[in-house]
Design a protein around this motif. Structure first.
Motif, short mmCIF file in Angstrom:
data_model
loop_
_atom_site.label_atom_id
_atom_site.label_comp_id
_atom_site.label_asym_id
_atom_site.label_seq_id
_atom_site.Cartn_x
_atom_site.Cartn_y
_atom_site.Cartn_z
N SER A 195 0.84 -1.21 0.00
CA SER A 195 0.00 0.00 0.00
C SER A 195 0.87 1.25 0.00
O SER A 195 0.54 2.25 -0.66
N MET A 196 2.00 1.22 0.71
CA MET A 196 2.91 2.37 0.70
C MET A 196 3.53 2.55 -0.68
O MET A 196 3.65 3.68 -1.17
N PHE A 197 3.91 1.43 -1.31
CA PHE A 197 4.52 1.53 -2.64
C PHE A 197 3.56 2.17 -3.64
O PHE A 197 3.93 3.11 -4.35
N TYR A 198 2.33 1.66 -3.68
CA TYR A 198 1.37 2.20 -4.65
C TYR A 198 0.98 3.64 -4.30
O TYR A 198 0.77 4.47 -5.19
N GLY A 199 0.89 3.93 -3.01
CA GLY A 199 0.57 5.30 -2.61
C GLY A 199 1.65 6.27 -3.06
O GLY A 199 1.37 7.32 -3.64
N LEU A 200 2.91 5.92 -2.80
CA LEU A 200 4.02 6.78 -3.21
C LEU A 200 4.14 6.86 -4.73
O LEU A 200 4.46 7.92 -5.28
N LEU A 201 3.88 5.74 -5.40
CA LEU A 201 3.94 5.74 -6.86
C LEU A 201 2.90 6.70 -7.45
O LEU A 201 3.22 7.52 -8.31
N GLY A 202 1.67 6.60 -6.96
CA GLY A 202 0.61 7.46 -7.48
C GLY A 202 0.86 8.92 -7.17
O GLY A 202 0.72 9.80 -8.05
N ILE A 203 1.26 9.21 -5.92
CA ILE A 203 1.55 10.60 -5.53
C ILE A 203 2.74 11.13 -6.33
O ILE A 203 2.72 12.27 -6.82
N GLY A 204 3.76 10.30 -6.51
CA GLY A 204 4.95 10.71 -7.25
C GLY A 204 4.65 11.01 -8.71
O GLY A 204 5.10 12.02 -9.26
N LEU A 205 3.87 10.13 -9.34
CA LEU A 205 3.52 10.35 -10.75
C LEU A 205 2.72 11.63 -10.94
O LEU A 205 3.00 12.42 -11.86
N MET A 206 1.75 11.86 -10.07
CA MET A 206 0.94 13.07 -10.20
C MET A 206 1.75 14.32 -9.87
O MET A 206 1.54 15.38 -10.48
#
Length: 307
Positions: A51-62
């Motif tokens: 969940s942390m990985f996907y959260g950081l990935l999504g926040i980082g991409l945006m």
């Protein structure tokens, strides 16, 4: 050699580095550290690594998408400033449509990741922060008022809240407090940069505070906001969010922070330019140290309770 052949010889091919630069990776890295701290402090137990990985990935991409939009909207002014003259759009390494396509792809991909792997609340809050930074701040406030960074700073202060909601799906007072620290820190951080880049902003026609109100007034504002940052940084201890370990660490870095910004407040001419540059670069470390101290105290407290 005719002009057409010369043009072809001088022209540089588009590279991955050009697109990577559009996303302002160093700025986004600092944001992701703050988001990660928000995630780790949101719950007593360690959140799921996935969940942390996907959260950081999504926040980082945006966030990188927002940065790319910023490059597009600021390209005319970037040509006039030494600090930004090497950006890909200014050097014509990329066309505007390429940068816009890249920005939209990152933004939509990041939004999709957050909706599918985190929660809708985080996706919407991240989208709101993107609009705040790329549209409200870059396209309007930056060129409309010398208080641009004060008003627009809320978007840049969002990462710990986004990290918090990514793992909990809700907003809490502690998450808002983390946002408040960055919000209070932003003006002193950015106006230190604006002082030693004052002439560049003047030449570009950007109404930053030193341009519209002069250096002395800006120096005073840096000093006053430094104290506001100190007050905000102490609030996690006052509210019981963290304990004495954080307090001891934050006192040390606050002493350094106040000393550097006192020098910005008092010095003049050439010394002021050097002092403001030193203050700006320390301010980046300041916010990282602050959040790392929050994290250290949080986990040591958990360890003490479980032990």
């Amino acid at each position: 050699m005719d002009s057409k052949t010369q043009s072809l010889t001088i022209s540089e091919p588009v590279s991955f580095a050009d697109y990577w630069t559009l996303g302002k990776p160093r700025v986004v890295l600092v944001m992701l550290v703050c988001a990660l701290v928000g995630m780790l402090m949101a719950t007593p137990a360690m959140p799921s690594l996935l969940s942390m990985f996907y959260g950081l990935l999504g926040i980082g991409l945006m966030s990188m998408g927002a940065a790319a939009f910023n490059h597009v909207l600021d390209r005319r002014f970037d040509r006039l400033m030494a600090r930004t003259r090497r950006r890909p759009l200014v050097r014509d390494k990329l066309q505007t449509w390429q940068a816009l396509l890249y920005a939209w792809l990152l933004t939509l991909l990041g939004f999709a990741v957050l909706v599918s792997e985190a929660n809708v609340l985080t996706a919407l809050l991240t989208a709101a922060a993107l609009v705040g930074y790329a549209v409200i701040y870059t396209a309007f406030l930056k060129h409309a008022t010398p208080q641009n960074i004060t008003i627009g700073g809320l978007a840049g202060a969002a990462p710990p809240l986004l990290g918090w909601t990514a793992v909990t799906g809700s907003v809490s007072a502690d998450a808002i407090l983390l946002v408040l620290i960055i919000f209070a820190w932003t003006p002193a951080h950015f106006w230190a940069l604006a002082i030693y880049r004052c002439e560049e902003y003047r030449q570009a026609g950007v109404p930053m505070l030193p341009v519209t109100h002069g250096l002395s007034f800006t120096q005073l504002q840096v000093w006053l906001y430094s104290w506001l940052t100190v007050a905000a940084s102490l609030m996690p201890y006052v509210t019981g969010m963290v304990g004495e370990i954080y307090l001891c660490g934050i006192v040390v870095i606050n002493i350094r922070w106040l000393w550097l910004n006192y020098r910005v407040f008092k010095l003049q001419k050439t010394q002021l330019m050097t002092a403001s540059k030193i203050s700006f670069w320390f301010s980046i470390r300041y916010i990282l140290y602050c959040f790392l101290l929050l994290l250290l105290d949080h986990f040591l407290k958990i360890y003490a309770i479980s032990g």
